[in-house]
Design an enzyme around this catalytic site. Sequence first.
Site, PDB file in Angstrom:
ATOM      1  N   GLU A  63      -9.032   2.043  -1.922  1.00  0.00           N
ATOM      2  CA  GLU A  63      -9.813   1.690  -0.726  1.00  0.00           C
ATOM      3  C   GLU A  63     -10.556   2.899  -0.173  1.00  0.00           C
ATOM      4  O   GLU A  63     -10.003   4.009  -0.152  1.00  0.00           O
ATOM      5  CB  GLU A  63      -8.826   1.144   0.320  1.00  0.00           C
ATOM      6  CG  GLU A  63      -9.443   0.860   1.663  1.00  0.00           C
ATOM      7  CD  GLU A  63      -8.376   0.421   2.668  1.00  0.00           C
ATOM      8  OE1 GLU A  63      -7.239   0.116   2.251  1.00  0.00           O
ATOM      9  OE2 GLU A  63      -8.682   0.408   3.870  1.00  0.00           O
TER      10      GLU A  63
ATOM     11  N   ARG B 210     -13.774  -5.361   2.756  1.00  0.00           N
ATOM     12  CA  ARG B 210     -12.727  -5.004   3.710  1.00  0.00           C
ATOM     13  C   ARG B 210     -13.094  -5.319   5.163  1.00  0.00           C
ATOM     14  O   ARG B 210     -12.415  -4.865   6.085  1.00  0.00           O
ATOM     15  CB  ARG B 210     -12.438  -3.506   3.588  1.00  0.00           C
ATOM     16  CG  ARG B 210     -11.663  -3.127   2.355  1.00  0.00           C
ATOM     17  CD  ARG B 210     -10.185  -3.411   2.510  1.00  0.00           C
ATOM     18  NE  ARG B 210      -9.573  -2.566   3.520  1.00  0.00           N
ATOM     19  CZ  ARG B 210      -8.586  -2.953   4.321  1.00  0.00           C
ATOM     20  NH1 ARG B 210      -8.114  -4.170   4.259  1.00  0.00           N
ATOM     21  NH2 ARG B 210      -8.064  -2.113   5.187  1.00  0.00           N
TER      22      ARG B 210
ATOM     23  N   ASP C  54      -5.229   3.857   0.003  1.00  0.00           N
ATOM     24  CA  ASP C  54      -6.381   4.077   0.881  1.00  0.00           C
ATOM     25  C   ASP C  54      -6.783   5.550   0.830  1.00  0.00           C
ATOM     26  O   ASP C  54      -6.012   6.420   1.232  1.00  0.00           O
ATOM     27  CB  ASP C  54      -5.991   3.670   2.315  1.00  0.00           C
ATOM     28  CG  ASP C  54      -7.183   3.617   3.252  1.00  0.00           C
ATOM     29  OD1 ASP C  54      -8.272   4.084   2.859  1.00  0.00           O
ATOM     30  OD2 ASP C  54      -7.019   3.109   4.376  1.00  0.00           O
TER      31      ASP C  54
ATOM     32  N   TRP D 105     -11.478  11.780   8.546  1.00  0.00           N
ATOM     33  CA  TRP D 105     -10.052  11.506   8.760  1.00  0.00           C
ATOM     34  C   TRP D 105      -9.599  10.299   8.000  1.00  0.00           C
ATOM     35  O   TRP D 105     -10.021   9.318   7.907  1.00  0.00           O
ATOM     36  CB  TRP D 105      -9.764  11.317  10.254  1.00  0.00           C
ATOM     37  CG  TRP D 105      -8.325  10.969  10.447  1.00  0.00           C
ATOM     38  CD1 TRP D 105      -7.254  11.804  10.302  1.00  0.00           C
ATOM     39  CD2 TRP D 105      -7.794   9.692  10.786  1.00  0.00           C
ATOM     40  NE1 TRP D 105      -6.088  11.125  10.523  1.00  0.00           N
ATOM     41  CE2 TRP D 105      -6.395   9.825  10.809  1.00  0.00           C
ATOM     42  CE3 TRP D 105      -8.358   8.444  11.047  1.00  0.00           C
ATOM     43  CZ2 TRP D 105      -5.557   8.753  11.099  1.00  0.00           C
ATOM     44  CZ3 TRP D 105      -7.546   7.404  11.333  1.00  0.00           C
ATOM     45  CH2 TRP D 105      -6.143   7.551  11.370  1.00  0.00           C
TER      46      TRP D 105
ATOM     47  N   TYR E  67      -2.868  11.036   7.195  1.00  0.00           N
ATOM     48  CA  TYR E  67      -3.113   9.640   7.528  1.00  0.00           C
ATOM     49  C   TYR E  67      -2.185   8.708   6.750  1.00  0.00           C
ATOM     50  O   TYR E  67      -1.980   8.887   5.552  1.00  0.00           O
ATOM     51  CB  TYR E  67      -4.566   9.255   7.190  1.00  0.00           C
ATOM     52  CG  TYR E  67      -4.742   7.770   7.125  1.00  0.00           C
ATOM     53  CD1 TYR E  67      -4.837   7.032   8.301  1.00  0.00           C
ATOM     54  CD2 TYR E  67      -4.693   7.093   5.917  1.00  0.00           C
ATOM     55  CE1 TYR E  67      -4.928   5.664   8.259  1.00  0.00           C
ATOM     56  CE2 TYR E  67      -4.780   5.719   5.868  1.00  0.00           C
ATOM     57  CZ  TYR E  67      -4.903   5.005   7.045  1.00  0.00           C
ATOM     58  OH  TYR E  67      -4.963   3.647   7.001  1.00  0.00           O
TER      59      TYR E  67
ATOM     60  N   ARG F 129       0.849  -1.187   0.000  1.00  0.00           N
ATOM     61  CA  ARG F 129       0.000   0.000   0.000  1.00  0.00           C
ATOM     62  C   ARG F 129       0.887   1.241   0.000  1.00  0.00           C
ATOM     63  O   ARG F 129       1.871   1.298   0.750  1.00  0.00           O
ATOM     64  CB  ARG F 129      -0.902   0.001   1.244  1.00  0.00           C
ATOM     65  CG  ARG F 129      -2.003   1.021   1.181  1.00  0.00           C
ATOM     66  CD  ARG F 129      -2.798   1.093   2.488  1.00  0.00           C
ATOM     67  NE  ARG F 129      -2.103   1.877   3.498  1.00  0.00           N
ATOM     68  CZ  ARG F 129      -2.695   2.373   4.594  1.00  0.00           C
ATOM     69  NH1 ARG F 129      -3.970   2.140   4.821  1.00  0.00           N
ATOM     70  NH2 ARG F 129      -2.007   3.077   5.470  1.00  0.00           N
TER      71      ARG F 129
ATOM     72  N   GLU G 135     -14.050  -1.443   5.994  1.00  0.00           N
ATOM     73  CA  GLU G 135     -13.378  -1.714   7.269  1.00  0.00           C
ATOM     74  C   GLU G 135     -14.157  -1.165   8.445  1.00  0.00           C
ATOM     75  O   GLU G 135     -13.970  -1.619   9.573  1.00  0.00           O
ATOM     76  CB  GLU G 135     -11.936  -1.177   7.259  1.00  0.00           C
ATOM     77  CG  GLU G 135     -11.828   0.327   7.284  1.00  0.00           C
ATOM     78  CD  GLU G 135     -10.391   0.820   7.158  1.00  0.00           C
ATOM     79  OE1 GLU G 135      -9.613   0.188   6.430  1.00  0.00           O
ATOM     80  OE2 GLU G 135     -10.053   1.826   7.796  1.00  0.00           O
TER      81      GLU G 135
ATOM     82  N   HIS H 172      -9.307   6.711   2.541  1.00  0.00           N
ATOM     83  CA  HIS H 172      -9.764   6.983   3.911  1.00  0.00           C
ATOM     84  C   HIS H 172     -11.003   7.872   3.974  1.00  0.00           C
ATOM     85  O   HIS H 172     -11.069   8.791   4.798  1.00  0.00           O
ATOM     86  CB  HIS H 172      -8.619   7.550   4.750  1.00  0.00           C
ATOM     87  CG  HIS H 172      -8.427   6.785   6.020  1.00  0.00           C
ATOM     88  ND1 HIS H 172      -8.542   7.348   7.265  1.00  0.00           N
ATOM     89  CD2 HIS H 172      -8.140   5.488   6.231  1.00  0.00           C
ATOM     90  CE1 HIS H 172      -8.332   6.425   8.185  1.00  0.00           C
ATOM     91  NE2 HIS H 172      -8.079   5.289   7.589  1.00  0.00           N
TER      92      HIS H 172
ATOM     93  N   GLU I  23      -4.536  -7.659   4.616  1.00  0.00           N
ATOM     94  CA  GLU I  23      -3.711  -6.569   5.152  1.00  0.00           C
ATOM     95  C   GLU I  23      -2.899  -7.113   6.323  1.00  0.00           C
ATOM     96  O   GLU I  23      -3.440  -7.815   7.177  1.00  0.00           O
ATOM     97  CB  GLU I  23      -4.621  -5.429   5.619  1.00  0.00           C
ATOM     98  CG  GLU I  23      -3.876  -4.202   6.096  1.00  0.00           C
ATOM     99  CD  GLU I  23      -4.829  -3.061   6.468  1.00  0.00           C
ATOM    100  OE1 GLU I  23      -5.992  -3.341   6.818  1.00  0.00           O
ATOM    101  OE2 GLU I  23      -4.412  -1.897   6.400  1.00  0.00           O
TER     102      GLU I  23
HETATM  103 MG   LIG Z   1      -8.227   1.572   5.458  1.00  0.00          MG
END
Ligand SMILES: [Mg+2]
Length: 412
Positions: free
Chosen positions: A246, A293, A220, A412, A159, A147, A272, A222, A349
């Site tokens: 992602e 995820r 990602d 975030w 992040y 990633r 996630e 996010h 992951e």
């Molecule tokens: Mg993530």
Amino acid sequence: MTIDKAEVIVTSPDRNFVTLKLTTADGITGLGDATLNGRELAVVAYLSEHVVPLLVGADEGRIEDTWQFLYRSAYWRRGPVTMAAIAAVDMALWDIKGKRAGMPVYQLLGGASRTGLLAYGHASGKELPELFDSVREHLEQGYRAIRIQTGVPGLKAIYGIASQAADTFGGEVRYDHEPARRGVKPVEEDWDTRSYLRHLPGVFEAVRNEFGPELPLLHDGHHRMTPIQAAKLGKELEPYDLFWLEDCTPAENQEALRLVRQHTTTPLAIGEIFNTVWDFKDIIREQLIDYVRGAVTHMGGISPLKKTLDYAAMYQIKSGMHGPTDISPVGMAAAMHLGLAIHNFGIQEYMRHGARTDHVFRQSFTWRDGLLHPGDAPGLGVELDVDEAGKYPYEQAYLPYNRLADGTVHDW
Ligand SMILES: [Mg+2]
């Protein structure tokens, strides 16, 4: 056999972990991960006050029935706290069933569908040279998929960029990729989506030029983009052949993914922060994602996540289970057993836990040639050293949050 004892154990070796430990009348123990990053003690209270009293005297063998009882009898369904608590019970009962049978849990789920689990690690850097070094370190550690997260010009903190604090416990030096910071208030970071969108395609172009076309690369977002911004990014990243993009938009607005899909062939991974099959139902049926995820710990355990992934398999959607260091070694073991058994495994992951964590949780998984394997110890293959865990009491910690330049709180 009945469950004689149910204990909730909180320990903070490298970060906070909540573990449920069940003990049967004849002394078999089972472990479940109930860690909810930044809100850990809410799950501790849910388990201690409302679930533990229901488990003592219950039949250890009735995994599905216990799950349905805990989910339906509470009347108030879903949500991360409830589902993390139920997940811990589900995992612990699978652990006990495996030990009782003398088999690793993946055998009880149908046996291995592959020899190992392709795993991806997190490379990051504020600038390209630092990012390239991080990619090389991961390749040297054996990762075969990576990633990519970078700094954005003009933004101070972002992040996914590892802090440079090294962990020297046991002589090991390790960069800390865990964003949760200990303290009484969350750290504030800054964000600007337009700067990010201008910068990121060039980063992927540079990484492809440096490391070639073969290496699977992930990114990602996010939850930070609007649907049209995510569509634009997906389209601009197409030449760099991402394994996935992602959480491109906030997961609550699932219709956003229809718009993103209309504009890009970059594969999408999401979920996630989802906690039930209901969060995935429509986006799987409409084939708006490519990877699920969900985490065993946050989706209510092995039992419901397996159902979700079996459903996803009908649409050629694969697993991409969440696995940063806020998933405890118990939760990671559960993910590995499930990933080994299902046909539609995609990728796992995997961030290495710190050495203190590995002292508290004795594990039997292996990491060889870029592939994870849960090992063949009966059950989940993880034991908790309670004395060692007791050396690391809970410490308040929060994930950071974002504000835009004008002070508005952002995702975030
Ligand atoms: Mg993530």
